[in-house]
Design a protein around this motif. Sequence first.
Motif, PDB file in Angstrom:
ATOM      1  N   THR A   1       0.830  -1.205   0.000  1.00 40.97           N
ATOM      2  CA  THR A   1       0.000   0.000   0.000  1.00 40.97           C
ATOM      3  C   THR A   1       0.864   1.255   0.000  1.00 40.97           C
ATOM      4  OG1 THR A   1      -1.755  -1.171   1.193  1.00 40.97           O
ATOM      5  CG2 THR A   1      -1.837   1.237   1.215  1.00 40.97           C
ATOM      6  N   GLY A   2       1.930   1.244   0.800  1.00 39.16           N
ATOM      7  CA  GLY A   2       2.824   2.398   0.839  1.00 39.16           C
ATOM      8  C   GLY A   2       3.519   2.641  -0.485  1.00 39.16           C
ATOM      9  N   ASP A   3       3.983   1.563  -1.111  1.00 37.31           N
ATOM     10  CA  ASP A   3       4.646   1.664  -2.410  1.00 37.31           C
ATOM     11  C   ASP A   3       3.684   2.201  -3.466  1.00 37.31           C
ATOM     12  OD1 ASP A   3       6.586   1.382  -4.344  1.00 37.31           O
ATOM     13  OD2 ASP A   3       6.754  -0.789  -4.199  1.00 37.31           O
ATOM     14  N   ILE A   4       2.484   1.632  -3.499  1.00 38.36           N
ATOM     15  CA  ILE A   4       1.477   2.054  -4.478  1.00 38.36           C
ATOM     16  C   ILE A   4       1.079   3.509  -4.254  1.00 38.36           C
ATOM     17  CG2 ILE A   4      -0.895   1.682  -5.266  1.00 38.36           C
ATOM     18  CD1 ILE A   4      -0.411  -1.335  -4.496  1.00 38.36           C
ATOM     19  N   THR A   5       0.866   3.877  -2.989  1.00 36.78           N
ATOM     20  CA  THR A   5       0.437   5.247  -2.673  1.00 36.78           C
ATOM     21  C   THR A   5       1.462   6.268  -3.148  1.00 36.78           C
ATOM     22  OG1 THR A   5      -0.843   4.491  -0.761  1.00 36.78           O
ATOM     23  CG2 THR A   5      -0.214   6.819  -0.811  1.00 36.78           C
ATOM     24  N   ALA A   6       2.742   5.988  -2.921  1.00 39.40           N
ATOM     25  CA  ALA A   6       3.792   6.922  -3.346  1.00 39.40           C
ATOM     26  C   ALA A   6       3.769   7.105  -4.855  1.00 39.40           C
ATOM     27  CB  ALA A   6       5.151   6.410  -2.886  1.00 39.40           C
ATOM     28  N   MET A   7       3.589   6.012  -5.591  1.00 35.75           N
ATOM     29  CA  MET A   7       3.568   6.089  -7.054  1.00 35.75           C
ATOM     30  C   MET A   7       2.301   6.776  -7.572  1.00 35.75           C
ATOM     31  SD  MET A   7       6.227   5.001  -8.667  1.00 35.75           S
ATOM     32  CE  MET A   7       7.593   3.844  -8.708  1.00 35.75           C
ATOM     33  N   VAL A   8       1.173   6.496  -6.937  1.00 36.31           N
ATOM     34  CA  VAL A   8      -0.074   7.138  -7.354  1.00 36.31           C
ATOM     35  C   VAL A   8       0.013   8.642  -7.115  1.00 36.31           C
ATOM     36  CG1 VAL A   8      -2.548   7.346  -6.862  1.00 36.31           C
ATOM     37  CG2 VAL A   8      -1.496   5.079  -7.072  1.00 36.31           C
ATOM     38  N   ASP A   9       0.533   9.039  -5.967  1.00 36.53           N
ATOM     39  CA  ASP A   9       0.676  10.470  -5.685  1.00 36.53           C
ATOM     40  C   ASP A   9       1.616  11.136  -6.696  1.00 36.53           C
ATOM     41  OD1 ASP A   9      -1.071  10.335  -3.583  1.00 36.53           O
ATOM     42  OD2 ASP A   9       0.475  10.369  -2.023  1.00 36.53           O
ATOM     43  N   ARG A  10       2.673  10.419  -7.080  1.00 37.61           N
ATOM     44  CA  ARG A  10       3.573  10.945  -8.102  1.00 37.61           C
ATOM     45  C   ARG A  10       2.828  11.135  -9.418  1.00 37.61           C
ATOM     46  NH1 ARG A  10       7.969   7.188 -11.075  1.00 37.61           N
ATOM     47  NH2 ARG A  10       8.251   8.491 -12.894  1.00 37.61           N
ATOM     48  N   ALA A  11       2.020  10.155  -9.793  1.00 39.32           N
ATOM     49  CA  ALA A  11       1.272  10.243 -11.048  1.00 39.32           C
ATOM     50  C   ALA A  11       0.280  11.390 -11.016  1.00 39.32           C
ATOM     51  CB  ALA A  11       0.555   8.929 -11.332  1.00 39.32           C
ATOM     52  N   LEU A  12      -0.431  11.522  -9.896  1.00 36.02           N
ATOM     53  CA  LEU A  12      -1.457  12.567  -9.797  1.00 36.02           C
ATOM     54  C   LEU A  12      -0.861  13.963  -9.651  1.00 36.02           C
ATOM     55  CD1 LEU A  12      -4.073  10.738  -7.543  1.00 36.02           C
ATOM     56  CD2 LEU A  12      -4.197  11.159 -10.009  1.00 36.02           C
ATOM     57  N   ALA A  13       0.417  14.036  -9.308  1.00 36.70           N
ATOM     58  CA  ALA A  13       1.107  15.332  -9.331  1.00 36.70           C
ATOM     59  C   ALA A  13       1.508  15.710 -10.757  1.00 36.70           C
ATOM     60  CB  ALA A  13       2.346  15.280  -8.434  1.00 36.70           C
ATOM     61  N   ALA A  14       1.639  14.693 -11.617  1.00 36.49           N
ATOM     62  CA  ALA A  14       2.066  14.934 -12.993  1.00 36.49           C
ATOM     63  C   ALA A  14       0.896  15.170 -13.937  1.00 36.49           C
ATOM     64  CB  ALA A  14       2.901  13.752 -13.503  1.00 36.49           C
ATOM     65  N   VAL A  15      -0.246  14.541 -13.668  1.00 37.26           N
ATOM     66  CA  VAL A  15      -1.447  14.732 -14.485  1.00 37.26           C
ATOM     67  C   VAL A  15      -2.586  15.163 -13.569  1.00 37.26           C
ATOM     68  CG1 VAL A  15      -0.688  12.984 -16.139  1.00 37.26           C
ATOM     69  CG2 VAL A  15      -2.254  12.330 -14.306  1.00 37.26           C
ATOM     70  N   PRO A  16      -3.499  16.028 -14.032  1.00 33.89           N
ATOM     71  CA  PRO A  16      -4.547  16.569 -13.149  1.00 33.89           C
ATOM     72  C   PRO A  16      -5.716  15.603 -12.949  1.00 33.89           C
ATOM     73  CG  PRO A  16      -4.745  17.530 -15.327  1.00 33.89           C
ATOM     74  CD  PRO A  16      -3.523  16.648 -15.368  1.00 33.89           C
ATOM     75  N   GLY A  17      -5.409  14.405 -12.469  1.00 38.09           N
ATOM     76  CA  GLY A  17      -6.450  13.400 -12.319  1.00 38.09           C
ATOM     77  C   GLY A  17      -7.520  13.753 -11.301  1.00 38.09           C
ATOM     78  N   ARG A  18      -7.143  14.528 -10.297  1.00 40.57           N
ATOM     79  CA  ARG A  18      -8.125  14.894  -9.267  1.00 40.57           C
ATOM     80  C   ARG A  18      -9.169  15.877  -9.801  1.00 40.57           C
ATOM     81  NH1 ARG A  18      -3.157  14.671  -6.284  1.00 40.57           N
ATOM     82  NH2 ARG A  18      -3.208  13.020  -4.696  1.00 40.57           N
ATOM     83  N   ASP A  19      -8.887  16.496 -10.951  1.00 37.90           N
ATOM     84  CA  ASP A  19      -9.845  17.427 -11.559  1.00 37.90           C
ATOM     85  C   ASP A  19     -10.808  16.728 -12.517  1.00 37.90           C
ATOM     86  OD1 ASP A  19      -8.562  19.486 -10.224  1.00 37.90           O
ATOM     87  OD2 ASP A  19      -7.215  19.911 -11.905  1.00 37.90           O
ATOM     88  N   ALA A  20     -10.579  15.436 -12.782  1.00 36.87           N
ATOM     89  CA  ALA A  20     -11.442  14.707 -13.710  1.00 36.87           C
ATOM     90  C   ALA A  20     -12.819  14.475 -13.102  1.00 36.87           C
ATOM     91  CB  ALA A  20     -10.802  13.379 -14.079  1.00 36.87           C
ATOM     92  N   ARG A  21     -13.815  14.336 -13.964  1.00 29.29           N
ATOM     93  CA  ARG A  21     -15.184  14.084 -13.500  1.00 29.29           C
ATOM     94  C   ARG A  21     -15.513  12.598 -13.454  1.00 29.29           C
ATOM     95  NH1 ARG A  21     -18.312  18.672 -13.470  1.00 29.29           N
ATOM     96  NH2 ARG A  21     -19.588  17.389 -12.089  1.00 29.29           N
TER      97      ARG A  21
ATOM     98  N   GLU B   1      -8.850   6.259  -3.736  1.00 27.10           N
ATOM     99  CA  GLU B   1      -8.661   7.030  -2.506  1.00 27.10           C
ATOM    100  C   GLU B   1      -7.892   8.316  -2.772  1.00 27.10           C
ATOM    101  OE1 GLU B   1      -8.442   3.202   0.569  1.00 27.10           O
ATOM    102  OE2 GLU B   1      -6.617   4.274  -0.016  1.00 27.10           O
ATOM    103  N   ARG B   2      -6.763   8.211  -3.456  1.00 19.00           N
ATOM    104  CA  ARG B   2      -5.884   9.366  -3.612  1.00 19.00           C
ATOM    105  C   ARG B   2      -6.450  10.383  -4.597  1.00 19.00           C
ATOM    106  NH1 ARG B   2      -3.272   9.597   0.739  1.00 19.00           N
ATOM    107  NH2 ARG B   2      -1.691  10.937  -0.219  1.00 19.00           N
ATOM    108  N   ALA B   3      -7.263   9.915  -5.545  1.00 19.94           N
ATOM    109  CA  ALA B   3      -7.896  10.834  -6.496  1.00 19.94           C
ATOM    110  C   ALA B   3      -9.284  11.270  -6.029  1.00 19.94           C
ATOM    111  CB  ALA B   3      -8.002  10.177  -7.870  1.00 19.94           C
ATOM    112  N   ALA B   4      -9.708  10.778  -4.864  1.00 11.63           N
ATOM    113  CA  ALA B   4     -11.027  11.105  -4.292  1.00 11.63           C
ATOM    114  C   ALA B   4     -12.152  10.809  -5.275  1.00 11.63           C
ATOM    115  CB  ALA B   4     -11.060  12.571  -3.844  1.00 11.63           C
ATOM    116  N   MET B   5     -12.104   9.622  -5.873  1.00  4.16           N
ATOM    117  CA  MET B   5     -13.121   9.205  -6.833  1.00  4.16           C
ATOM    118  C   MET B   5     -14.152   8.304  -6.150  1.00  4.16           C
ATOM    119  SD  MET B   5     -12.744  10.453  -9.842  1.00  4.16           S
ATOM    120  CE  MET B   5     -11.548  11.348 -10.836  1.00  4.16           C
ATOM    121  N   PRO B   6     -15.431   8.669  -6.187  1.00  4.13           N
ATOM    122  CA  PRO B   6     -16.453   7.870  -5.511  1.00  4.13           C
ATOM    123  C   PRO B   6     -16.828   6.591  -6.246  1.00  4.13           C
ATOM    124  CG  PRO B   6     -17.474   9.723  -6.631  1.00  4.13           C
ATOM    125  CD  PRO B   6     -15.988   9.912  -6.762  1.00  4.13           C
TER     126      PRO B   6
END
Length: 304
Positions: A182-202, A280-285
Motif C-alpha cells: 500500500t505504501g509503495d502504491i500510494t507513493a507512485m499514485v501520488d507521483r502520477a497525480l502530481a504529474a497529471v490533473p487526475g483529481r480534476d477529472a469528472r 482514494e488518492r484521487a477522491a473518486m467515488p
Amino acid sequence: MAAIDCGTNSIRLLVADLPAAGSDAPLTDVVRRMEIVRLGQGVDRTGRLAPEAIERTRVALASYAAELRSLDAARVRMCATSATRDAANAGDFRAMVVDTLGVEPEVVSGDEEARLSFTGAVRGLTAEPPYLVVDIGGGSTEFVVGGSTVDSAISVDIGCVRMTERHLHGDPPAPAEIDAATGDITAMVDRALAAVPGRDARTLVGLAGSVTTVAAIALGLTGYDPARIHHAVVSYDEVAKVTSDLLAMPTARRMEIPVMHPGRVDVIGAGALVLRVIMERAAMPAVVASEHDILDGIAWSVAA
C-alpha cells in the motif's frame, strides 16, 4: 486487421473489421482472445525475461499467428509494453516474435501505451468528461487525463505482477506485506497525480483484467460476462470490500470465484489494491469499468 497487445501478464489478440472511412461506427469484432503467459515473470528482480516466459509467449503467439492466417488479416500491429521495456534481453523476445509472427513487435513507451489505452477506452463512452483513465497492467499503470483527446499522461511501475512479486508473498499475504504494498502504491499514485490533473477529472475509467475482475465480483456475476461488465459503475465502497476480501483469501479460495481467470488468481489482490488506492488518492467515488482498452487503441491506430 489485427492488433496484439503483449503485456507483463497476458498476451491478447483482436481481429476486427474497420468501419468505413469517416464513419463514427465502432470496430466490428471478429475474434478476441487472451492468454495469461506471465512474460514479466521475475523482471522486477532480475531485469531479464525468463526463458520459460518467452517460451510460454511463443506458444500463445504461434496460435494467434495461425488464426491470423486463417482469417486473412490484411494488417497486423503488435505492441509490447512494460516487461519488454524493462528487460535487458528484449532482443531475444524480438527475435522470437519475428520468427513466430513475421512482424516486428513495437516496444512502446509508457506515454504511447497511455495514449493507446485512452483511445480505446473513450470511444463510445457517454460518461461526463474530462476522464481519468487508468490502465492497471502487470508491470505498470498508465494514468491519462483528457476529454475527446489526451491532455496529459504518465506511466508508473505499479502493476499487479510487480507488486505481488515485490511485496505479497504470503498465502494470504500478511498485514505487514499489504501495508508495504500500500505504501509503495500510494507513493507512485501520488507521483502520477502530481504529474497529471487526475483529481480534476469528472469520471474515473478503469481498464484491464484487474479492474474488470473486481467489477465482475462486485456485480455478483456467476460467470465472466463482458457485456455486463463493460461500462458498469462500481462504487468505492464496493471496490474496497472486494479488495479486502481478496487480500484475506488464500489462493484456493480465490480460485473458487466463478469470474476468476486461473492466470490471475495469484495477482488479483495486488491489482485490486492498486485500484483502491487510486480511488482514494484521487477522491473518486466510483469507477467505470471498460472492456475496451489498449488493444482497441492499437486497432484504431492501424485504422488511422
